[in-house]
Design a protein around this motif. Structure first.
Motif, PDB file in Angstrom:
ATOM      1  N   LYS A 138       0.827  -1.198   0.000  1.00 20.34           N
ATOM      2  CA  LYS A 138       0.000   0.000   0.000  1.00 20.34           C
ATOM      3  C   LYS A 138       0.861   1.247   0.000  1.00 20.34           C
ATOM      4  N   GLY A 139       0.376   2.243  -0.707  1.00 19.38           N
ATOM      5  CA  GLY A 139       1.012   3.545  -0.688  1.00 19.38           C
ATOM      6  C   GLY A 139       0.274   4.492   0.231  1.00 19.38           C
ATOM      7  N   GLU A 140       0.255   5.734  -0.155  1.00 20.91           N
ATOM      8  CA  GLU A 140      -0.337   6.788   0.677  1.00 20.91           C
ATOM      9  C   GLU A 140      -1.859   6.779   0.678  1.00 20.91           C
ATOM     10  N   VAL A 141      -2.475   6.438  -0.471  1.00 22.49           N
ATOM     11  CA  VAL A 141      -3.933   6.518  -0.605  1.00 22.49           C
ATOM     12  C   VAL A 141      -4.504   5.236  -1.189  1.00 22.49           C
ATOM     13  N   PRO A 142      -4.430   4.109  -0.495  1.00 23.77           N
ATOM     14  CA  PRO A 142      -4.838   2.829  -1.071  1.00 23.77           C
ATOM     15  C   PRO A 142      -6.332   2.515  -1.003  1.00 23.77           C
ATOM     16  N   ASP A 143      -7.084   3.238  -0.170  1.00 20.80           N
ATOM     17  CA  ASP A 143      -8.477   2.863   0.072  1.00 20.80           C
ATOM     18  C   ASP A 143      -9.319   2.997  -1.183  1.00 20.80           C
ATOM     19  N   GLY A 144     -10.124   1.945  -1.443  1.00 14.85           N
ATOM     20  CA  GLY A 144     -10.992   1.953  -2.609  1.00 14.85           C
ATOM     21  C   GLY A 144     -10.348   1.354  -3.847  1.00 14.85           C
ATOM     22  N   TYR A 145      -9.090   0.932  -3.737  1.00 12.39           N
ATOM     23  CA  TYR A 145      -8.350   0.367  -4.873  1.00 12.39           C
ATOM     24  C   TYR A 145      -7.757  -0.980  -4.497  1.00 12.39           C
ATOM     25  N   ASN A 146      -7.644  -1.862  -5.495  1.00 12.68           N
ATOM     26  CA  ASN A 146      -6.886  -3.088  -5.315  1.00 12.68           C
ATOM     27  C   ASN A 146      -5.968  -3.258  -6.515  1.00 12.68           C
ATOM     28  N   VAL A 147      -4.900  -4.009  -6.322  1.00 10.70           N
ATOM     29  CA  VAL A 147      -3.911  -4.192  -7.390  1.00 10.70           C
ATOM     30  C   VAL A 147      -3.506  -5.652  -7.459  1.00 10.70           C
ATOM     31  N   SER A 148      -2.962  -6.009  -8.623  1.00  6.30           N
ATOM     32  CA  SER A 148      -2.386  -7.340  -8.764  1.00  6.30           C
ATOM     33  C   SER A 148      -1.212  -7.282  -9.728  1.00  6.30           C
ATOM     34  N   ARG A 149      -0.209  -8.104  -9.440  1.00  2.60           N
ATOM     35  CA  ARG A 149       0.984  -8.178 -10.290  1.00  2.60           C
ATOM     36  C   ARG A 149       1.277  -9.662 -10.520  1.00  2.60           C
ATOM     37  N   LEU A 150       0.484 -10.246 -11.371  1.00  2.00           N
ATOM     38  CA  LEU A 150       0.630 -11.673 -11.661  1.00  2.00           C
ATOM     39  C   LEU A 150       1.770 -11.937 -12.629  1.00  2.00           C
ATOM     40  N   LYS A 151       2.054 -10.989 -13.490  1.00  4.11           N
ATOM     41  CA  LYS A 151       3.171 -11.085 -14.415  1.00  4.11           C
ATOM     42  C   LYS A 151       4.091  -9.890 -14.188  1.00  4.11           C
ATOM     43  N   LYS A 152       5.345 -10.090 -14.380  1.00  6.04           N
ATOM     44  CA  LYS A 152       6.321  -9.036 -14.114  1.00  6.04           C
ATOM     45  C   LYS A 152       6.031  -7.777 -14.924  1.00  6.04           C
ATOM     46  N   GLN A 153       5.559  -7.951 -16.155  1.00  4.39           N
ATOM     47  CA  GLN A 153       5.411  -6.798 -17.024  1.00  4.39           C
ATOM     48  C   GLN A 153       4.080  -6.068 -16.847  1.00  4.39           C
ATOM     49  N   ASN A 154       3.154  -6.624 -16.059  1.00  2.00           N
ATOM     50  CA  ASN A 154       1.834  -6.013 -15.932  1.00  2.00           C
ATOM     51  C   ASN A 154       1.495  -5.672 -14.490  1.00  2.00           C
ATOM     52  N   PHE A 155       0.809  -4.551 -14.324  1.00  2.00           N
ATOM     53  CA  PHE A 155       0.378  -4.134 -12.988  1.00  2.00           C
ATOM     54  C   PHE A 155      -1.038  -3.587 -13.150  1.00  2.00           C
ATOM     55  N   LEU A 156      -2.011  -4.251 -12.535  1.00  2.00           N
ATOM     56  CA  LEU A 156      -3.409  -3.897 -12.712  1.00  2.00           C
ATOM     57  C   LEU A 156      -3.931  -3.130 -11.499  1.00  2.00           C
ATOM     58  N   LEU A 157      -4.703  -2.112 -11.765  1.00  2.00           N
ATOM     59  CA  LEU A 157      -5.347  -1.326 -10.707  1.00  2.00           C
ATOM     60  C   LEU A 157      -6.853  -1.479 -10.853  1.00  2.00           C
ATOM     61  N   GLY A 158      -7.507  -1.942  -9.782  1.00  2.00           N
ATOM     62  CA  GLY A 158      -8.936  -2.162  -9.821  1.00  2.00           C
ATOM     63  C   GLY A 158      -9.696  -1.212  -8.910  1.00  2.00           C
ATOM     64  N   LEU A 159     -10.845  -0.785  -9.427  1.00  6.68           N
ATOM     65  CA  LEU A 159     -11.784  -0.027  -8.610  1.00  6.68           C
ATOM     66  C   LEU A 159     -13.027  -0.894  -8.502  1.00  6.68           C
ATOM     67  N   GLU A 160     -13.347  -1.372  -7.346  1.00  7.55           N
ATOM     68  CA  GLU A 160     -14.463  -2.301  -7.184  1.00  7.55           C
ATOM     69  C   GLU A 160     -15.811  -1.600  -7.244  1.00  7.55           C
ATOM     70  N   SER A 161     -15.892  -0.419  -6.632  1.00  4.74           N
ATOM     71  CA  SER A 161     -17.139   0.335  -6.600  1.00  4.74           C
ATOM     72  C   SER A 161     -16.773   1.811  -6.685  1.00  4.74           C
ATOM     73  N   ALA A 162     -16.757   2.319  -7.912  1.00  5.19           N
ATOM     74  CA  ALA A 162     -16.226   3.665  -8.138  1.00  5.19           C
ATOM     75  C   ALA A 162     -17.069   4.732  -7.419  1.00  5.19           C
ATOM     76  N   ALA A 163     -16.340   5.760  -6.946  1.00  2.00           N
ATOM     77  CA  ALA A 163     -16.965   6.895  -6.284  1.00  2.00           C
ATOM     78  C   ALA A 163     -16.500   8.176  -6.959  1.00  2.00           C
ATOM     79  N   PRO A 164     -17.295   9.244  -6.913  1.00  2.00           N
ATOM     80  CA  PRO A 164     -16.884  10.512  -7.540  1.00  2.00           C
ATOM     81  C   PRO A 164     -15.521  11.007  -7.041  1.00  2.00           C
ATOM     82  N   SER A 165     -15.169  10.686  -5.795  1.00  2.00           N
ATOM     83  CA  SER A 165     -13.869  11.105  -5.257  1.00  2.00           C
ATOM     84  C   SER A 165     -12.693  10.430  -5.960  1.00  2.00           C
ATOM     85  N   GLN A 166     -12.973   9.409  -6.752  1.00  2.00           N
ATOM     86  CA  GLN A 166     -11.922   8.730  -7.501  1.00  2.00           C
ATOM     87  C   GLN A 166     -11.735   9.307  -8.903  1.00  2.00           C
TER      88      GLN A 166
END
Lengths: 116, 114
Positions: free
Chosen positions: A57-85
């Motif tokens: 986690k970094g400074e502002v992780p709430d509301g986001y999830n990530v995965s790094r299944l492959k070295k070359q890819n880094f995915l950022l997920g928003l499960e339930s988007a909010a206007p603050s995002q």
């Protein structure tokens, strides 16, 4: 050599919708990062990864999830988007040269996300 | 906690003037890294320089120079003989070792007028 690419470039979501932002790098970098940039606040670190299969986690992780299944890819997920995002999201990567050293980051072009 | 302060929100200069962008940082680590990035109006982020905490040598690259002073926790950036193409937002950043925890300052918007 494309460097760091981000998909998509633009997206509009409704509150409560989910989405995944994809970051890909072809430089064989160990470290990858997700930031958000809001006016007057610089870049704030959301999550990062120091290697395949690891994330932190970094400074502002709430509301986001990530995965790094492959070295070359880094995915950022928003499960339930909010206007603050509503923000511009940047992905970055950097190489591991010698142990403990932190090298410069190479940034993607950004993804502009609007949540209505 | 780490922190980066860029007290100058916006600076305007006339072309050919020299300008210094201030950066003050806070960290408890003995090993850390400092960076400057440029973000032109097109939006991409461009790396300018990296310094580690053990190297206090000042650096000059063309019209750009950097002054790192651990005693005052500052890493200031000077552009000599500014040009219109230097107009951008400039960010100072701080990280720990092992690629951990980057912290960016809020940025300084530099406008160079012809």
């Amino acid at each position: 050599n494309a460097g760091v690419t981000q998909t998509p470039k633009f997206r509009v979501l409704k509150t409560g919708q989910s989405m995944t932002l994809l970051c890909a790098q072809d430089m064989n970098h160990e470290y990858m990062y997700w930031y958000r940039q809001d006016p007057g606040m610089g870049l704030r670190l959301i999550h990062y990864s120091v290697g395949e299969g690891t994330t932190a986690k970094g400074e502002v992780p709430d509301g986001y999830n990530v995965s790094r299944l492959k070295k070359q890819n880094f995915l950022l997920g928003l499960e339930s988007a909010a206007p603050s995002q509503t923000s511009v999201y940047f992905c970055a990567s950097s190489r591991l040269e010698t142990e403990s050293q932190t090298n410069e980051q190479f940034f993607g072009p950004g993804t502009r996300l609007t949540v209505l | 906690a780490q922190k980066v302060t860029q007290a100058q929100t916006e600076i305007s200069v006339v072309e050919k003037e020299d300008v210094t962008l201030d950066c003050v940082y806070e960290t408890r680590d003995t090993t850390y890294y400092l960076f400057w990035y440029k973000q032109p109006p097109s939006g991409e982020l461009v790396f300018l320089i990296r310094r580690n905490s053990f190297d206090e040598q000042n650096e000059i690259s063309g019209r750009y120079s950097w002054n790192f002073q651990k005693s005052t926790s500052s890493f200031n950036f000077t552009i000599t003989a500014s040009q219109v193409v230097d107009s951008a937002v400039y960010f100072c950043a701080l990280s720990e070792a092992y690629g951990q925890n980057f912290v960016f300052g809020p940025g300084t918007r530099l406008s160079v007028l012809p």
